[in-house]
Design a protein around this motif. Sequence first.
Motif, PDB file in Angstrom:
ATOM      1  N   SER A  66       0.873  -1.235   0.141  1.00  0.00           N
ATOM      2  CA  SER A  66       0.001  -0.069  -0.076  1.00  0.00           C
ATOM      3  C   SER A  66       0.707   1.227   0.004  1.00  0.00           C
ATOM      4  N   TYR A  67       1.750   1.476   0.893  1.00  0.00           N
ATOM      5  CA  TYR A  67       2.770   2.301   0.916  1.00  0.00           C
ATOM      6  C   TYR A  67       3.519   2.593  -0.306  1.00  0.00           C
ATOM      7  N   VAL A  68       3.767   1.754  -1.043  1.00  0.00           N
ATOM      8  CA  VAL A  68       4.834   2.001  -2.201  1.00  0.00           C
ATOM      9  C   VAL A  68       3.619   2.518  -3.295  1.00  0.00           C
ATOM     10  N   ALA A 367      -6.122   1.001   9.030  1.00  0.00           N
ATOM     11  CA  ALA A 367      -6.806   2.099   8.430  1.00  0.00           C
ATOM     12  C   ALA A 367      -6.191   2.603   7.171  1.00  0.00           C
ATOM     13  N   VAL A 368      -4.898   2.375   6.906  1.00  0.00           N
ATOM     14  CA  VAL A 368      -4.346   2.888   5.459  1.00  0.00           C
ATOM     15  C   VAL A 368      -4.830   1.891   4.542  1.00  0.00           C
ATOM     16  N   HIS A 369      -4.680   0.419   4.834  1.00  0.00           N
ATOM     17  CA  HIS A 369      -5.029  -0.428   3.801  1.00  0.00           C
ATOM     18  C   HIS A 369      -6.654  -0.303   3.377  1.00  0.00           C
ATOM     19  N   TRP A 370      -7.332  -0.120   4.659  1.00  0.00           N
ATOM     20  CA  TRP A 370      -8.692  -0.091   4.176  1.00  0.00           C
ATOM     21  C   TRP A 370      -9.202   1.067   3.331  1.00  0.00           C
ATOM     22  N   ARG A 377      -8.086   2.516  -4.534  1.00  0.00           N
ATOM     23  CA  ARG A 377      -7.510   1.328  -5.310  1.00  0.00           C
ATOM     24  C   ARG A 377      -7.321   1.547  -6.609  1.00  0.00           C
ATOM     25  N   GLN A 378      -8.733   1.870  -7.467  1.00  0.00           N
ATOM     26  CA  GLN A 378      -8.687   2.172  -8.767  1.00  0.00           C
ATOM     27  C   GLN A 378      -7.759   3.174  -9.319  1.00  0.00           C
ATOM     28  N   ALA A 382      -4.112  -0.341  -7.177  1.00  0.00           N
ATOM     29  CA  ALA A 382      -3.748  -1.495  -6.297  1.00  0.00           C
ATOM     30  C   ALA A 382      -4.658  -2.843  -6.279  1.00  0.00           C
ATOM     31  N   ARG A 383      -3.965  -3.768  -5.855  1.00  0.00           N
ATOM     32  CA  ARG A 383      -4.863  -5.142  -6.083  1.00  0.00           C
ATOM     33  C   ARG A 383      -5.585  -5.348  -4.627  1.00  0.00           C
ATOM     34  N   SER A 384      -6.854  -5.699  -5.113  1.00  0.00           N
ATOM     35  CA  SER A 384      -7.560  -5.901  -3.672  1.00  0.00           C
ATOM     36  C   SER A 384      -7.322  -7.101  -2.928  1.00  0.00           C
TER      37      SER A 384
END
Length: 439
Positions: A66-68, A367-370, A377-378, A382-384
Amino acid sequence: MNTTDDRTPRYRKDSLTLVGAVALGTGVMIGAGIFALTGQMAEMTGSLFPLAFLSAALIVSFSAYSYVKLSNAYPSAGGIAMYLEKAYGSTLTTAFHALLMYFSMVIAQSFLARTFGAYTLQLFEIDDTSFLVPTLGVGLLVVAFLINLSANRMIEGVSSVLGFIKIGGIVLFGVVGVTVADSVEVNFSAQGPETSLAGFLGATALGILAFKGFTTITNSGSELKDPHRNVGRAIMISIALCVVIYALVGFAVASNLSLQEVIETRNYSLAAAARPALGEYAVWFTVVLAMLATAGGIIASIFAVSRMLAMLTEMKLVPHSHFGMPGSIQKHTLVYTVVLGLLLTAFFDLTRIAALGIIFYLIMDVAVHWGVLRHLRQEIGARSAVLIGAIFLDLIVLSGFLWIKIFTDLLVVGVACAVMLTILVVEALFLRHNPIVPK
């Protein structure tokens, strides 16, 4: 101009290189991870602690995704604060979780400072329960504060030099430690604490604390050369370096100390492992290396976390007062950051500091990933599946860690809950009385 209204941070574009960013990230990670967490992890999960490090590396690899993605899309000096704002807007959710990250980073500084004190005392064979541990830690924080008042070039230079010295020194320790060990193996059947799934998950959570320093790199986006490429590259390089180094050194420690000895010397296990393997000169080498590593880690951490708080202030998500101090907002957030670190270093031991840090960090990480999964995401590609995997793994290890702490140190869980509730209430009141007008 009224200086009390000056909320604008000042950054120098292209003042950090890729090498400098990697040095900042590894500086925080290596300083906290290897030198103080090994024994605490062994205390939780017994002889399986080397596997807990590898488990933590796997989880961090999912988290780093996520951070990348975020750093490549939105490089910023605010790092995580800005990523949360992108996902949730200028809301209480953003402010609350950004402050959890801020406090976890301040806690990391205190963890490094106490580790510095514990190792330094081994030169004089003084027990690590001495009041000199927090005293030395406080002194180191003051020195790091003075260095951070200087220009970025000096901070990068000091961090880079210390980073290269400690990486080379720790690799040398690991190679020599494994070479001279009586038996080059880790005894997974050694007698020690009863191993349980919750204990292993708790140790894995502590292992994540050894890697979380990569997030400091995200705060350098506005100052790093070619940030759209180099922030993500710096994160990946830093994590890869630490995986190799942790595996090597953990193997060396486990090969030279019994499990009980690792636990008994949990605050300075590398120095203890050096004594039977290489003698007193090796102890001096290891202690000096630890002193340099923790010092570099604190310098790097203060550099990053003060800029994150400056970004939150610029975003008008947190209250701010100059308290009559001159200079820019960056200087003020630097002062606040160091003062909080001094208080934690003076009054909390290593075990509780680590526990608070990992609880705050894992909640923020979820919280960041959510936020990415639901809102970005789109936009960032990013991949779900990876995001869901990162959330699931974080919640699993957090649950295991809390379960262990509820039965062994309920106070630290209570303190963590009280701090989070305080942050939530104060921020809710602040944002209610200081609404942010959409641009």
